[in-house]
Design an enzyme around this catalytic site. Sequence first.
Site, mmCIF file in Angstrom:
data_model
loop_
_atom_site.group_PDB
_atom_site.id
_atom_site.type_symbol
_atom_site.label_atom_id
_atom_site.label_comp_id
_atom_site.label_asym_id
_atom_site.label_seq_id
_atom_site.Cartn_x
_atom_site.Cartn_y
_atom_site.Cartn_z
ATOM 1 N N CYS A 191 -2.521 1.098 3.223
ATOM 2 C CA CYS A 191 -1.535 1.385 4.276
ATOM 3 C C CYS A 191 -1.496 2.856 4.668
ATOM 4 O O CYS A 191 -1.549 3.193 5.859
ATOM 5 C CB CYS A 191 -0.157 0.880 3.862
ATOM 6 S SG CYS A 191 0.601 1.742 2.466
ATOM 7 N N HIS A 215 5.272 1.208 1.148
ATOM 8 C CA HIS A 215 4.465 0.644 2.235
ATOM 9 C C HIS A 215 4.839 1.318 3.547
ATOM 10 O O HIS A 215 5.972 1.779 3.728
ATOM 11 C CB HIS A 215 4.664 -0.866 2.351
ATOM 12 C CG HIS A 215 3.680 -1.511 3.277
ATOM 13 N ND1 HIS A 215 2.348 -1.665 2.956
ATOM 14 C CD2 HIS A 215 3.816 -2.012 4.540
ATOM 15 C CE1 HIS A 215 1.711 -2.249 3.967
ATOM 16 N NE2 HIS A 215 2.583 -2.454 4.939
ATOM 17 N N HIS A 252 -0.667 -2.167 10.726
ATOM 18 C CA HIS A 252 -0.653 -1.727 9.329
ATOM 19 C C HIS A 252 -1.732 -2.451 8.536
ATOM 20 O O HIS A 252 -2.302 -3.456 8.983
ATOM 21 C CB HIS A 252 0.722 -1.966 8.705
ATOM 22 C CG HIS A 252 0.996 -3.407 8.379
ATOM 23 N ND1 HIS A 252 1.618 -3.819 7.221
ATOM 24 C CD2 HIS A 252 0.724 -4.557 9.062
ATOM 25 C CE1 HIS A 252 1.729 -5.127 7.206
ATOM 26 N NE2 HIS A 252 1.199 -5.606 8.306
#
Length: 338
Positions: free
Chosen positions: A253, A301, A313
């Site tokens: 990420c 995240h 993402h």
Amino acid sequence: MPVANVPPHRYAPIPPSHRPVGARRFARRLLSLVAAVAVGAGLAAAPAHAAPSADEIEAQIDKQWEKLEPTIEQYNKVRAQLKVNQKKSADLQKKMVPLELESALAMNQVGDLAARYYIEGPSQELGALLVSAKPGTLAEQLVMLDRLAAQQRKQVSGVLAIRDKYNAEKQKLDGLIAAEVKQRDELAATKKQIDAEIKRLTASLPKTTVRAENCPRIEGVPNSAVQTAIRVACQQVGKPYVWGANGPNSFDCSGLTQYAYKAAGISLTHFTGAQWNEGRPVSRAEARPGDLVFFFSDLHHMGLYIGNGLMVHAPRAGKPVNVLKISYMPIAGFRRVT
């Protein structure tokens, strides 16, 4: 009486039609009971529950991933810190090279001066100095020489003090680097365990290609840097997730957002916590395309916000870079880096 003398008809089987009615009913009930027990045994041997569906397995992996991803970002943090400290150590080493040379030259000058005076006597320059000072004894001459050498020693001591300062800083950095290398190796071992667990979970999924949603048309892009970052991030849709990766063939990420903004000329650290601090905070109401969006209280995240409640993402192992609604996870906040 011996069995041989028993009349044979007493051992002959009784035909069913001649059996008493009560006996026949008992037999039927017994057979029914045996059949019921057999059926029950068969049911007990059968699986109590059906095998989990693909969606249920995906949900299990998602839940497991929430526990695993913080370790991944901690791994990224240690790697980023290690890289910075290794560069600092190398820079200090470069600064120490001329200091080492300067101190060696200064020490050589002092040594040469003392050796010349001992072997050859005072040089013409030193002799002139000694004569002008009119020292009357050898002791006075040696004191004059000592004073002259003291200037060289002062120069040497200054150089050595600076060198020792850099040495002390480098020793601290080297100790920190050793600790970070150890931590990185420990996290790498944890990484293997995580990979094994994810592999175990995904092995039970049907062998199908995960469909990646493409980026929609994006309105309200504030500047060319953001436009470049969004375009580059969207170009990665469909590429696999690999933790610790920052392109060009796979991403995690924070690696994806780092890669996207690097193309726009903006440097970000490959770690969610660092990127949180590298941007300035904006509210959800102020969020615009190009902002970084972070999730969960520990920021493990993140994604690149593209507007209309969507982000691009890198989700997790088994799922490629994709477009997803930001409401899918608990939002921690937004940061702007342009």
